[in-house]
Design a protein around this motif. Structure first.
Motif, PDB file in Angstrom:
ATOM      1  N   THR A  23       0.972  -1.103   0.190  1.00 20.03           N
ATOM      2  CA  THR A  23      -0.668  -0.494   0.000  1.00 20.03           C
ATOM      3  C   THR A  23       0.667   1.295  -0.152  1.00 20.03           C
ATOM      4  O   THR A  23       1.804   0.992   0.590  1.00 20.03           O
ATOM      5  N   PRO A  24       0.099   2.046  -0.389  1.00 18.64           N
ATOM      6  CA  PRO A  24       1.518   3.194  -1.158  1.00 18.64           C
ATOM      7  C   PRO A  24       1.455   4.368   0.829  1.00 18.64           C
ATOM      8  O   PRO A  24       0.350   3.966   1.571  1.00 18.64           O
ATOM      9  N   THR A  25       2.624   4.887   0.772  1.00 19.05           N
ATOM     10  CA  THR A  25       2.756   5.463   2.785  1.00 19.05           C
ATOM     11  C   THR A  25       1.829   6.673   2.791  1.00 19.05           C
ATOM     12  O   THR A  25       1.307   7.082   1.424  1.00 19.05           O
ATOM     13  N   GLN A  28       2.525   9.553  -0.370  1.00 17.96           N
ATOM     14  CA  GLN A  28       2.134   9.088  -1.441  1.00 17.96           C
ATOM     15  C   GLN A  28       1.254   8.585  -1.607  1.00 17.96           C
ATOM     16  O   GLN A  28       0.581   9.229  -3.113  1.00 17.96           O
ATOM     17  N   GLN A  46      10.356  13.388   6.525  1.00 16.65           N
ATOM     18  CA  GLN A  46      11.487  13.880   6.582  1.00 16.65           C
ATOM     19  C   GLN A  46      11.475  11.647   5.630  1.00 16.65           C
ATOM     20  O   GLN A  46      10.286  10.836   5.373  1.00 16.65           O
ATOM     21  N   THR A  47      12.892  11.074   6.342  1.00 15.93           N
ATOM     22  CA  THR A  47      14.033  10.105   5.609  1.00 15.93           C
ATOM     23  C   THR A  47      12.641   9.117   6.248  1.00 15.93           C
ATOM     24  O   THR A  47      12.272   9.175   7.185  1.00 15.93           O
ATOM     25  N   THR A  49       9.183   7.802   5.002  1.00 16.91           N
ATOM     26  CA  THR A  49       8.601   8.258   5.277  1.00 16.91           C
ATOM     27  C   THR A  49       8.208   7.526   3.668  1.00 16.91           C
ATOM     28  O   THR A  49       6.611   7.893   3.346  1.00 16.91           O
ATOM     29  N   GLY A  50       8.947   7.206   3.077  1.00 13.55           N
ATOM     30  CA  GLY A  50       8.446   7.458   1.282  1.00 13.55           C
ATOM     31  C   GLY A  50       8.568   8.173   0.620  1.00 13.55           C
ATOM     32  O   GLY A  50       7.846   7.830  -0.915  1.00 13.55           O
ATOM     33  N   LYS A  51       8.668   9.276   1.417  1.00 14.24           N
ATOM     34  CA  LYS A  51       8.728  10.309   0.165  1.00 14.24           C
ATOM     35  C   LYS A  51       9.702  10.525  -1.116  1.00 14.24           C
ATOM     36  O   LYS A  51       8.663  11.541  -1.981  1.00 14.24           O
ATOM     37  N   THR A  52      10.595   9.533  -1.184  1.00 16.27           N
ATOM     38  CA  THR A  52      11.368   9.279  -2.808  1.00 16.27           C
ATOM     39  C   THR A  52      10.503   8.875  -3.245  1.00 16.27           C
ATOM     40  O   THR A  52      10.040   9.644  -4.576  1.00 16.27           O
ATOM     41  N   ALA A  53      10.029   7.784  -2.850  1.00 19.23           N
ATOM     42  CA  ALA A  53       8.832   7.191  -4.312  1.00 19.23           C
ATOM     43  C   ALA A  53       7.257   8.294  -4.681  1.00 19.23           C
ATOM     44  O   ALA A  53       7.137   7.937  -5.291  1.00 19.23           O
ATOM     45  N   TYR A 100      12.243   2.089  -9.891  1.00 16.59           N
ATOM     46  CA  TYR A 100      11.201   2.790 -10.657  1.00 16.59           C
ATOM     47  C   TYR A 100      11.103   2.339 -11.668  1.00 16.59           C
ATOM     48  O   TYR A 100       9.862   1.931 -12.650  1.00 16.59           O
ATOM     49  N   ASP A 312      19.834   5.562   2.726  1.00 20.53           N
ATOM     50  CA  ASP A 312      18.400   4.502   2.813  1.00 20.53           C
ATOM     51  C   ASP A 312      18.738   3.033   2.932  1.00 20.53           C
ATOM     52  O   ASP A 312      19.469   2.661   2.295  1.00 20.53           O
ATOM     53  N   ASP A 314      17.320  -0.345   4.179  1.00 17.01           N
ATOM     54  CA  ASP A 314      15.634  -1.034   4.176  1.00 17.01           C
ATOM     55  C   ASP A 314      15.581  -1.610   5.990  1.00 17.01           C
ATOM     56  O   ASP A 314      16.690  -2.290   5.931  1.00 17.01           O
ATOM     57  N   ARG A 340      11.237   2.323   9.440  1.00 11.11           N
ATOM     58  CA  ARG A 340      10.758   2.882   9.265  1.00 11.11           C
ATOM     59  C   ARG A 340       9.889   2.218   8.019  1.00 11.11           C
ATOM     60  O   ARG A 340       9.675   1.170   8.010  1.00 11.11           O
ATOM     61  N   ALA A 341       8.856   3.029   7.027  1.00  8.73           N
ATOM     62  CA  ALA A 341       7.659   2.101   6.589  1.00  8.73           C
ATOM     63  C   ALA A 341       7.315   0.990   7.524  1.00  8.73           C
ATOM     64  O   ALA A 341       7.157  -0.010   6.543  1.00  8.73           O
TER      65      ALA A 341
END
Ligand code: AMP
Length: 423
Positions: A23-25, A28, A46-47, A49-53, A100, A312, A314, A340-341
């Motif tokens: 699921t999207p954060t 996202q 911030q890092t 949270t899934g901000k990069t995607a 991606y 980053d 995981d 994270r996530a």
């Protein structure tokens, strides 16, 4: 909420599925539909949270319709620019772009300082739609005529607050002046204080605002604990913890580059596979340390705040604050590396008597006390009095040396550092 419902194209959904994201954060889910529609965005995220995607997926989605499978450089003009504060973050953002974008014929490359400029120039000549860059080196390339921004459609400023902290505002302004005014702009920042707000209002047109990281928020699912210990016994306690658990992947923070190197050396002497990562290390050394850490070849990475920014990794299970940061917000950034996530994480802070004031400031920011846990055998000596921590030339630092006293009396504290802004 599913990724399918966000409106992303099948090539991107396939790549996302392969990453195992279900699921999207929140950032996202909130940002992607607006970004696909071409809106500007101000994201408080911030890092972790899934901000990069959140910005990479719509960026690829928007560039894809005109992507050209031809190998001719002319078919791959610069169409998107992502600015980051550090080389590590630039590399990681570009890795996300590749991950991606693997089913799309778009090219990307990274531009950052501290390494030979020629391979970057060659990559620019081959053509890339997506540039991920630190500001200083990007301007070098521009001055040498290696790149032109006339075809730019999308600009992203990632970790804008940190870029400002590092003194990049003049460079950012110079870059903005080179870009076509008709473009989509995205600004990500963990904080939105005065300077960032000013930058945002000069940069963004009628932006959507998404805020998933209030200033005093700490990552959900992170267990935080303070371990009281004397300054001179911190290293022994850290080695004990790493071995006793055992910790298989731990990121350790020190306040200074010197302190990071010294601690990594000492841990190696204790039989722990450790390395340091900071701004004085060469780029190949930094890349190797990060790769060794990711692959499990080393268990312990010792880092300064600036070097760790944007790393980053995981689902990092453990973060250790070997020394508390002078700036309480840095504590929040540090522990954002773990849990994270949705993953569980643990953030431990080794706190000596000199750091009680720093701990109070952090607890003030969090608006709650952090649980204390006394490790048997490492009880602090109650007769030791607090000594002031010397703030260094740039407002950070370690404990002052007493006249005539050797540096290592109780000595795990680092010397006054310099905060350098390298691009
Ligand atoms: P970021 O905040 O961009 O640094 O991303 C943090 C981590 O979350 C990265 O390791 C991503 O691979 C991971 N991630 C991003 N989006 C998702 C998602 N929707 N579900 C699970 N993990 C994600």
């Amino acid at each position: 909420m599913s990724f399918e419902s966000l409106g992303l194209m099948p090539e991107l959904l396939r790549a996302v599925r392969e990453q195992g994201y279900e699921t999207p954060t929140p950032v996202q889910a909130q940002a992607i539909p607006h970004l696909i529609a071409g809106r500007d965005l101000m994201a408080g995220a911030q890092t972790g949270t899934g901000k990069t995607a959140a910005f990479t997926l719509p960026l690829l989605h928007r560039l894809a319709p005109h992507a050209n499978p031809s190998t001719s450089p002319a078919r791959h003009p610069i169409r998107a620019l992502v600015l980051t504060p550090t080389r590590e973050l630039a590399m990681q953002v570009e890795e996300s772009v590749r991950t991606y974008g693997k089913y799309l014929p778009l090219r990307s490359t990274t531009i950052f300082g501290g390494v030979n400029i020629n391979p970057q120039t060659a990559a620019l000549r081959r053509g890339a739609e997506i540039l991920v860059a630190t500001p200083g080196r990007l301007l070098d390339h521009h001055q040498q005529g290696h790149l032109h921004f006339g075809t730019l459609e999308i600009l992203v400023l990632d970790e804008a607050d940190r870029m400002l902290d590092m003194g990049f505002l003049p460079d950012i302004r110079r870059i903005l002046a080179l870009l076509p005014p008709q473009r989509q702009s995205i600004l990500c920042s963990a904080t939105f204080d005065g300077e960032i707000r000013k930058l945002a209002s000069s940069l963004l047109r009628d932006p959507i605002s998404v805020d998933v990281a209030p200033r005093n928020a700490t990552a959900q699912g992170v267990r935080q604990v303070v371990l009281p210990v004397d300054a001179g016994r911190k290293r022994a306690l850290l080695s004990h913890l790493i071995k006793a658990r055992p910790m298989e992947q731990v990121l350790v923070f020190t306040r200074t580059k010197h302190g990071a190197s010294r601690l990594a050396d000492q841990l190696v002497k204790d039989g722990i596979a450790a390395a340091a990562i900071h701004g004085d290390k060469s780029q190949p050394q930094r890349i190797k340390a990060l790769e060794d850490f990711k692959s499990g070849a080393i268990t312990t990475l010792v880092a300064t705040d600036i070097a760790a920014r944007g790393l980053d990794i995981d689902q990092l299970p453990h973060v250790v604050n070997y020394e508390l940061p002078f700036v309480p917000e840095d504590y929040v950034h540090r522990i954002g590396r773990t849990g994270r996530a949705g993953a569980e994480g643990e953030a431990m802070s080794l706190v000596c008597v000199d750091e009680h004031k720093l701990l109070k400031d952090i607890e003030g920011l969090l608006k709650r006390p952090i649980t204390q846990l006394q490790i048997p055998g490492f009880e602090p000596d109650p007769t030791v009095k607090a000594e002031p921590l010397l703030k260094g030339r740039a407002g950070q630092g370690g404990r002052p040396r007493r006249a005539g006293a050797p540096t290592t009396t109780r000595g795990e504290h680092s010397r006054a550092p310099r905060r350098t802004a390298k691009s």
